[in-house]
Design a protein around this motif. Sequence first.
Motif, mmCIF file in Angstrom:
data_model
loop_
_atom_site.group_PDB
_atom_site.id
_atom_site.type_symbol
_atom_site.label_atom_id
_atom_site.label_comp_id
_atom_site.label_asym_id
_atom_site.label_seq_id
_atom_site.Cartn_x
_atom_site.Cartn_y
_atom_site.Cartn_z
ATOM 1 N N LYS A 23 59.528 -88.009 37.776
ATOM 2 C CA LYS A 23 59.341 -86.630 38.253
ATOM 3 C C LYS A 23 58.242 -85.892 37.504
ATOM 4 O O LYS A 23 57.448 -85.172 38.100
ATOM 5 C CB LYS A 23 60.645 -85.847 38.134
ATOM 6 C CG LYS A 23 61.686 -86.259 39.125
ATOM 7 C CD LYS A 23 62.958 -85.459 38.948
ATOM 8 C CE LYS A 23 64.030 -86.024 39.843
ATOM 9 N NZ LYS A 23 65.354 -85.810 39.360
ATOM 10 N N ILE A 24 58.207 -86.054 36.185
ATOM 11 C CA ILE A 24 57.372 -85.196 35.351
ATOM 12 C C ILE A 24 56.278 -85.967 34.624
ATOM 13 O O ILE A 24 55.137 -85.530 34.552
ATOM 14 C CB ILE A 24 58.240 -84.427 34.338
ATOM 15 C CG1 ILE A 24 59.329 -83.633 35.066
ATOM 16 C CG2 ILE A 24 57.383 -83.507 33.475
ATOM 17 C CD1 ILE A 24 60.422 -83.123 34.178
ATOM 18 N N GLY A 25 56.632 -87.084 34.059
ATOM 19 C CA GLY A 25 55.681 -87.865 33.286
ATOM 20 C C GLY A 25 56.324 -88.397 32.026
ATOM 21 O O GLY A 25 57.431 -88.002 31.653
ATOM 22 N N LEU A 26 55.623 -89.280 31.368
ATOM 23 C CA LEU A 26 56.176 -89.947 30.195
ATOM 24 C C LEU A 26 56.406 -88.986 29.037
ATOM 25 O O LEU A 26 57.339 -89.166 28.255
ATOM 26 C CB LEU A 26 55.250 -91.085 29.767
ATOM 27 C CG LEU A 26 55.861 -92.179 28.934
ATOM 28 C CD1 LEU A 26 57.122 -92.751 29.556
ATOM 29 C CD2 LEU A 26 54.855 -93.285 28.699
ATOM 30 N N ARG A 99 56.474 -91.346 42.551
ATOM 31 C CA ARG A 99 55.590 -91.774 41.473
ATOM 32 C C ARG A 99 54.888 -90.602 40.799
ATOM 33 O O ARG A 99 53.772 -90.734 40.317
ATOM 34 C CB ARG A 99 54.543 -92.748 42.010
ATOM 35 C CG ARG A 99 55.099 -94.072 42.452
ATOM 36 C CD ARG A 99 54.008 -95.080 42.720
ATOM 37 N NE ARG A 99 52.872 -94.514 43.412
ATOM 38 C CZ ARG A 99 52.695 -94.526 44.728
ATOM 39 N NH1 ARG A 99 53.570 -95.069 45.507
ATOM 40 N NH2 ARG A 99 51.618 -93.988 45.260
ATOM 41 N N GLY A 100 55.533 -89.462 40.712
ATOM 42 C CA GLY A 100 54.912 -88.295 40.099
ATOM 43 C C GLY A 100 54.492 -88.521 38.663
ATOM 44 O O GLY A 100 53.437 -88.049 38.225
ATOM 45 N N GLY A 101 55.286 -89.242 37.918
ATOM 46 C CA GLY A 101 54.962 -89.506 36.522
ATOM 47 C C GLY A 101 53.748 -90.389 36.353
ATOM 48 O O GLY A 101 53.029 -90.305 35.357
ATOM 49 N N GLU A 102 53.508 -91.228 37.337
ATOM 50 C CA GLU A 102 52.356 -92.125 37.262
ATOM 51 C C GLU A 102 51.045 -91.347 37.349
ATOM 52 O O GLU A 102 50.018 -91.813 36.862
ATOM 53 C CB GLU A 102 52.439 -93.164 38.382
ATOM 54 C CG GLU A 102 51.475 -94.299 38.217
ATOM 55 C CD GLU A 102 51.710 -95.433 39.203
ATOM 56 O OE1 GLU A 102 50.717 -96.024 39.633
ATOM 57 O OE2 GLU A 102 52.878 -95.728 39.546
ATOM 58 N N SER A 103 51.084 -90.157 37.938
ATOM 59 C CA SER A 103 49.844 -89.389 38.079
ATOM 60 C C SER A 103 49.256 -88.996 36.728
ATOM 61 O O SER A 103 48.066 -88.762 36.624
ATOM 62 C CB SER A 103 50.082 -88.145 38.943
ATOM 63 O OG SER A 103 50.915 -87.225 38.274
ATOM 64 N N ARG A 104 50.058 -88.932 35.688
ATOM 65 C CA ARG A 104 49.565 -88.618 34.344
ATOM 66 C C ARG A 104 49.530 -89.835 33.425
ATOM 67 O O ARG A 104 48.918 -89.802 32.374
ATOM 68 C CB ARG A 104 50.445 -87.548 33.687
ATOM 69 C CG ARG A 104 50.324 -86.210 34.344
ATOM 70 C CD ARG A 104 50.221 -85.046 33.400
ATOM 71 N NE ARG A 104 49.736 -85.295 32.074
ATOM 72 C CZ ARG A 104 48.471 -85.046 31.670
ATOM 73 N NH1 ARG A 104 47.592 -84.613 32.505
ATOM 74 N NH2 ARG A 104 48.124 -85.250 30.418
#
Length: 192
Positions: A23-26, A99-104
Motif C-alpha cells: 500500500k505505502i512502500g518499504l 503494487r503501490g509499494g513497488e512505485s517507490r
Amino acid sequence: MAQGGRRITAEQWVDAAYARFTKIGLDSVRVEAVARDLGTTKGSFYWHHADRGALVRAVMERWEAEETEHIIAAASAEAEPRARLRALFGTVAARAGRRGGESRLYLDAEQEGVADVVTRVTRRRVDFVAGLLVELGFGAEEAERRALLALAVVLGLQQLERGTRPHISFDHALLTETAFTMAVTPPHAQVG
C-alpha cells in the motif's frame, strides 16, 4: 501475544508487513507500525524475527515470489511466446492496484538495503520478456531493449499514478495493451 490472548505467528507479521509495503512502500514497514496493525506489542515481534532487516528480507522474498515468479509461471503456461507475453502483460495490468509499494521500491532500494533483490528481480523480468521476444524473431539486443522499455513503462505508470492521484486516472489494461503492442511490433522500414 495480541489483544484477546491470540498468539501472532511469524507469517502474520510478514503478512501485515507485506500489506503495508504494497500500500505505502518499504519505508512503512516499521516494527511499531506493524505491531499496531496486528494489535500486539513490538516485543512480540522479537519472538519471530531478529530485527527489522529480517522482516524486510521476508517482505522482499514474498514480493519476488508473488510479483515475479508466480506471474512468470502463470504466463509460461501458454504454449506460444506471443500468448505468454499477452498473459504476462494482462496479469501485470490486472495487479496494478496491488503494487503501490513497488512505485517507490526502485528509488528506495539502496537506502533500504534491498538493491540486490531489486536488481535480481529486474534482471529476471527483463530476461523473461527478452527471451519471449527472441522467440518471436527479434535479435537479442533489440529484445533486451524492448524488454527494458516494457518494464520502464510499467514502473513509470506506477510512479505517475501515485504522484498524480486523484487528478489523472489510468486505464491500466489499455496502457498495458499499448506497451504489449510496442514490445511485439517489428520496427517499420525506414522511409528513405
